[in-house]
Design a protein around this motif. Structure first.
Motif, PDB file in Angstrom:
ATOM      1  N   PRO A 180       0.804  -1.234   0.000  1.00  6.61           N
ATOM      2  CA  PRO A 180       0.000   0.000   0.000  1.00  6.61           C
ATOM      3  C   PRO A 180       0.833   1.279   0.000  1.00  6.61           C
ATOM      4  O   PRO A 180       0.310   2.353  -0.309  1.00  6.61           O
ATOM      5  CB  PRO A 180      -0.825  -0.124   1.288  1.00  6.61           C
ATOM      6  CG  PRO A 180      -0.047  -1.058   2.167  1.00  6.61           C
ATOM      7  CD  PRO A 180       0.638  -2.015   1.232  1.00  6.61           C
ATOM      8  N   ASN A 181       2.109   1.198   0.337  1.00  9.97           N
ATOM      9  CA  ASN A 181       2.959   2.389   0.397  1.00  9.97           C
ATOM     10  C   ASN A 181       3.692   2.659  -0.918  1.00  9.97           C
ATOM     11  O   ASN A 181       4.373   3.676  -1.043  1.00  9.97           O
ATOM     12  CB  ASN A 181       3.987   2.247   1.523  1.00  9.97           C
ATOM     13  CG  ASN A 181       3.325   2.166   2.886  1.00  9.97           C
ATOM     14  OD1 ASN A 181       2.354   2.852   3.145  1.00  9.97           O
ATOM     15  ND2 ASN A 181       3.860   1.302   3.742  1.00  9.97           N
ATOM     16  N   VAL A 182       3.569   1.739  -1.872  1.00  8.45           N
ATOM     17  CA  VAL A 182       4.290   1.884  -3.138  1.00  8.45           C
ATOM     18  C   VAL A 182       3.317   1.665  -4.292  1.00  8.45           C
ATOM     19  O   VAL A 182       2.566   0.680  -4.307  1.00  8.45           O
ATOM     20  CB  VAL A 182       5.447   0.878  -3.251  1.00  8.45           C
ATOM     21  CG1 VAL A 182       6.181   1.056  -4.583  1.00  8.45           C
ATOM     22  CG2 VAL A 182       6.416   1.035  -2.084  1.00  8.45           C
ATOM     23  N   LEU A 183       3.312   2.609  -5.222  1.00  6.46           N
ATOM     24  CA  LEU A 183       2.533   2.443  -6.446  1.00  6.46           C
ATOM     25  C   LEU A 183       3.485   1.949  -7.534  1.00  6.46           C
ATOM     26  O   LEU A 183       4.391   2.669  -7.953  1.00  6.46           O
ATOM     27  CB  LEU A 183       1.893   3.776  -6.853  1.00  6.46           C
ATOM     28  CG  LEU A 183       0.943   4.408  -5.827  1.00  6.46           C
ATOM     29  CD1 LEU A 183       0.439   5.757  -6.346  1.00  6.46           C
ATOM     30  CD2 LEU A 183      -0.223   3.483  -5.538  1.00  6.46           C
ATOM     31  N   LYS A 184       3.274   0.715  -7.985  1.00  2.00           N
ATOM     32  CA  LYS A 184       4.199   0.106  -8.940  1.00  2.00           C
ATOM     33  C   LYS A 184       3.448  -0.220 -10.229  1.00  2.00           C
ATOM     34  O   LYS A 184       2.369  -0.817 -10.202  1.00  2.00           O
ATOM     35  CB  LYS A 184       4.813  -1.164  -8.362  1.00  2.00           C
ATOM     36  CG  LYS A 184       5.847  -1.814  -9.285  1.00  2.00           C
ATOM     37  CD  LYS A 184       6.343  -3.129  -8.722  1.00  2.00           C
ATOM     38  CE  LYS A 184       7.148  -2.929  -7.455  1.00  2.00           C
ATOM     39  NZ  LYS A 184       7.753  -4.194  -6.982  1.00  2.00           N
ATOM     40  N   THR A 185       4.033   0.190 -11.331  1.00  2.00           N
ATOM     41  CA  THR A 185       3.459  -0.079 -12.652  1.00  2.00           C
ATOM     42  C   THR A 185       4.533  -0.693 -13.538  1.00  2.00           C
ATOM     43  O   THR A 185       5.653  -0.167 -13.618  1.00  2.00           O
ATOM     44  CB  THR A 185       2.923   1.207 -13.306  1.00  2.00           C
ATOM     45  OG1 THR A 185       1.930   1.778 -12.465  1.00  2.00           O
ATOM     46  CG2 THR A 185       2.314   0.899 -14.663  1.00  2.00           C
ATOM     47  N   VAL A 211       9.806  -0.472 -15.361  1.00  2.00           N
ATOM     48  CA  VAL A 211       9.145  -0.587 -14.059  1.00  2.00           C
ATOM     49  C   VAL A 211       9.189   0.788 -13.410  1.00  2.00           C
ATOM     50  O   VAL A 211      10.268   1.337 -13.172  1.00  2.00           O
ATOM     51  CB  VAL A 211       9.842  -1.625 -13.152  1.00  2.00           C
ATOM     52  CG1 VAL A 211       9.127  -1.700 -11.806  1.00  2.00           C
ATOM     53  CG2 VAL A 211       9.871  -2.993 -13.820  1.00  2.00           C
ATOM     54  N   HIS A 212       8.021   1.339 -13.123  1.00  2.00           N
ATOM     55  CA  HIS A 212       7.941   2.656 -12.493  1.00  2.00           C
ATOM     56  C   HIS A 212       7.396   2.478 -11.089  1.00  2.00           C
ATOM     57  O   HIS A 212       6.291   1.955 -10.899  1.00  2.00           O
ATOM     58  CB  HIS A 212       7.048   3.605 -13.299  1.00  2.00           C
ATOM     59  CG  HIS A 212       6.945   4.980 -12.704  1.00  2.00           C
ATOM     60  ND1 HIS A 212       7.983   5.892 -12.780  1.00  2.00           N
ATOM     61  CD2 HIS A 212       5.949   5.592 -12.012  1.00  2.00           C
ATOM     62  CE1 HIS A 212       7.627   7.002 -12.170  1.00  2.00           C
ATOM     63  NE2 HIS A 212       6.388   6.847 -11.687  1.00  2.00           N
ATOM     64  N   GLU A 213       8.147   2.918 -10.066  1.00  2.00           N
ATOM     65  CA  GLU A 213       7.756   2.808  -8.669  1.00  2.00           C
ATOM     66  C   GLU A 213       7.667   4.199  -8.066  1.00  2.00           C
ATOM     67  O   GLU A 213       8.569   5.030  -8.241  1.00  2.00           O
ATOM     68  CB  GLU A 213       8.769   1.974  -7.890  1.00  2.00           C
ATOM     69  CG  GLU A 213       8.870   0.533  -8.356  1.00  2.00           C
ATOM     70  CD  GLU A 213       9.939  -0.237  -7.606  1.00  2.00           C
ATOM     71  OE1 GLU A 213       9.616  -0.869  -6.596  1.00  2.00           O
ATOM     72  OE2 GLU A 213      11.101  -0.172  -8.046  1.00  2.00           O
ATOM     73  N   GLU A 214       6.594   4.456  -7.358  1.00  2.00           N
ATOM     74  CA  GLU A 214       6.366   5.761  -6.747  1.00  2.00           C
ATOM     75  C   GLU A 214       5.836   5.560  -5.335  1.00  2.00           C
ATOM     76  O   GLU A 214       4.840   4.869  -5.121  1.00  2.00           O
ATOM     77  CB  GLU A 214       5.368   6.563  -7.575  1.00  2.00           C
ATOM     78  CG  GLU A 214       5.120   7.969  -7.050  1.00  2.00           C
ATOM     79  CD  GLU A 214       4.156   8.735  -7.931  1.00  2.00           C
ATOM     80  OE1 GLU A 214       3.035   8.987  -7.473  1.00  2.00           O
ATOM     81  OE2 GLU A 214       4.528   9.054  -9.094  1.00  2.00           O
ATOM     82  N   SER A 237      10.332   8.552  -6.408  1.00  2.00           N
ATOM     83  CA  SER A 237      10.017   7.579  -7.455  1.00  2.00           C
ATOM     84  C   SER A 237      11.282   7.164  -8.179  1.00  2.00           C
ATOM     85  O   SER A 237      12.317   7.840  -8.089  1.00  2.00           O
ATOM     86  CB  SER A 237       9.010   8.160  -8.448  1.00  2.00           C
ATOM     87  OG  SER A 237       9.564   9.285  -9.114  1.00  2.00           O
ATOM     88  N   ARG A 238      11.190   6.060  -8.903  1.00  2.00           N
ATOM     89  CA  ARG A 238      12.295   5.601  -9.726  1.00  2.00           C
ATOM     90  C   ARG A 238      11.744   4.789 -10.888  1.00  2.00           C
ATOM     91  O   ARG A 238      10.672   4.193 -10.805  1.00  2.00           O
ATOM     92  CB  ARG A 238      13.272   4.757  -8.911  1.00  2.00           C
ATOM     93  CG  ARG A 238      12.703   3.442  -8.408  1.00  2.00           C
ATOM     94  CD  ARG A 238      13.733   2.664  -7.631  1.00  2.00           C
ATOM     95  NE  ARG A 238      13.191   1.407  -7.127  1.00  2.00           N
ATOM     96  CZ  ARG A 238      13.877   0.541  -6.390  1.00  2.00           C
ATOM     97  NH1 ARG A 238      15.147   0.801  -6.078  1.00  2.00           N
ATOM     98  NH2 ARG A 238      13.306  -0.577  -5.974  1.00  2.00           N
TER      99      ARG A 238
END
Length: 492
Positions: A180-185, A211-214, A237-238
């Motif tokens: 829930p603390n990371v939005l990963k696409t 891979v985009h992590e925010e 983000s990265r």
């Protein structure tokens, strides 16, 4: 008497076959409803469906028999009483017990055959249909994803693909919400989906993607002067690019735990009573050895146990071998008692800390051992429940016959009207008692024997009361009946 036997069996056979068929259809429909999601839209051949239903039907026969026996016995005696045939037989000098003798022998034969069927055929049927269901569920992996729309069949993930079929897709987008603390696409040009060997994970072999992590918005940070160093909209983000990667997703509700038919054979549902007895003996021996080893290790970790072992080393038994490390550890034990009052403050603190660590270690070890023992006991309990189930089912068939037959003679109604209602209510009582007994046995509140025999134990007195009332043409709630029962069959 031969005519009476033939007449009774013919009167019983028709309703029994019809009610048994109806019961089987109802149970098969219930099974189909449970597994409808696995069976629909998989392109299964007719042969596979027929094979699955054949093995499922075999495993459901013991469940259909009690209902069929109960309903057919009520209908048979109800028809005889309604047509005054039962009255005619009684007026000719035949008791109800003599009239029911051919049917009783038939039901005992059915109950005996049911036991052998449950003991030798059903374990094989369970093995087969569980394996088929697993194979069908394996084909479900590729059906989880529909091109052009988001699929949320897997908890915590939203997957969308542009095109593809079977297990290969193109234009893949995966949104991961498991943290829930990371939005990963994750986006990829193409990929292949398949299950892991243990069936617990869904693997996506992806090609050429990112891979985009925010992270979620961080709390604002202020300088010493009170000025905002970072506002509340800051989201670290990265982005990572890859040429080839494997993305793992945990499956919930799509795995079957067992992946090989050979592994199924050790489950309690796949064994007969002889194999269950052998498995229980092996489990008991393994548990006894585990507890013995645990007690021995605890003993060796205590000063008293170490002193005993030191004595054994100082006075070795022939052929006894000890490692040099064990001898060195045991010989390091002080030869005299050390009093706590003789220690310095620093040594006392160290001794207390050592004792606390030892107690915590012992407590943790005991908790782990208790958890392992509890798990083994529950597994052992399941085998005992299955063992008694095979016998209790045959007993229930006989008891339900002696509940239904006198009840049919009392209500004097045949056909599919009142008997069906009465049988449904009685079978509901039986099923509730069976479910409660099994639940209590599984939770170890009640022994497996009492849990599985609970319906028979409760329904047996009811069967005796109904038989007494029907044999003596008394009403169930008549005071004379209870006086007759309390006087042990002596009329007043």
């Amino acid at each position: 008497m031969k005519r009476l036997t033939v007449f009774s069996i013919k009167s019983f056979a028709g309703p029994f076959v019809v009610t048994f068929f109806i019961s089987m259809v109802m149970l098969i429909m219930q099974f189909t409803w449970v597994y409808i999601d696995d069976l629909m839209g998989k392109g299964l051949s007719t042969a596979v469906i027929i094979e699955l239903m054949f093995y499922v039907s075999a495993s459901l026969i013991p469940l259909a028999l009690p209902l069929a026996i109960l309903l057919s016995s009520i209908m048979t005696l109800g028809n005889l009483a309604e047509n005054n045939e039962l009255t005619a037989l009684k007026s000719s000098g035949l008791s109800l017990f003599r009239i029911l003798r051919p049917l009783t022998q038939t039901v005992i034969l059915i109950a005996t055959a049911t036991f052998f069927f449950s003991n030798y055929v059903i374990p094989v049927a369970n093995l087969k249909w569980h394996s088929i269901i697993f194979d069908i569920q394996e084909t479900k992996v590729g059906m989880l994803i529909t091109p052009g729309s988001y699929s949320k069949e897997i908890d915590g993930y939203a997957i969308k693909v542009k095109s593809g079929k079977n297990n290969t897709f193109y234009g893949i987008t995966i949104h991961d919400y498991t943290n829930p603390n990371v939005l990963k696409t994750v986006k990829a040009d193409s990929g292949t989906i398949y299950k892991g060997d243990n069936g617990k994970y869904l693997l996506f072999h992806l090609s050429h993607g990112i891979v985009h992590e925010e992270l979620q918005a961080q709390a604002p940070v202020f300088t010493n002067q009170g000025k905002p160093f970072r506002n509340g909209d800051f989201r670290p983000s990265r982005t990572t690019q890859f040429k080839a990667a494997t993305y793992k997703m945990e499956l919930i509700g799509f795995n079957f735990n067992k992946s090989d038919e050979e592994l199924f054979k050790n489950d309690f549902e796949m064994l007969n009573v002889f194999q269950i007895s052998e498995a229980k003996d092996s489990m008991q021996k393994r548990q006894d050895k585990m507890l013995s080893d645990f007690a021995k290790n605890n003993m060796n970790n205590r000063p008293f146990g170490q002193s005993v072992n030191l004595e054994k080393i100082q006075n070795p038994v022939p052929d006894q071998k000890e490692t040099a490390r064990e001898i060195q550890q045991l010989q390091a034990i002080p030869s005299k008692i050390i009093k706590f009052s003789d220690l310095t403050h620093k040594e006392r603190v160290a001794a207390v800390n050592t004792a606390i660590m030892s107690v915590r270690s012992m407590s943790s070890s005991n908790l782990d051992q208790a958890s392992t023992t509890s798990m083994l006991n529950k597994n052992y309990n399941l085998f005992q429940i299955e063992f008694h189930r095979k016998f209790a089912l045959s007993g229930a068939i006989i008891v339900l016959f002696f509940v239904g037959a006198p009840l049919g003679a009392i209500v004097r109604k045949g056909g599919f009207g009142a008997p069906v209602v009465i049988a449904a209510l009685l079978f509901m009582v039986y099923f509730v008692l069976f479910s409660v007994g099994e639940s209590l046995a599984n939770s170890e509140v009640m022994s497996p024997f009492l849990g599985m025999w609970l319906p028979t134990i409760i329904l047996t007195p009811i069967a005796c009361i109904l038989m007494t009332a029907a044999a003596n043409d008394m009403k169930v709630f008549d005071k004379k009946l209870w006086l007759y029962i309390l006087s042990f069959g002596q009329r007043r």
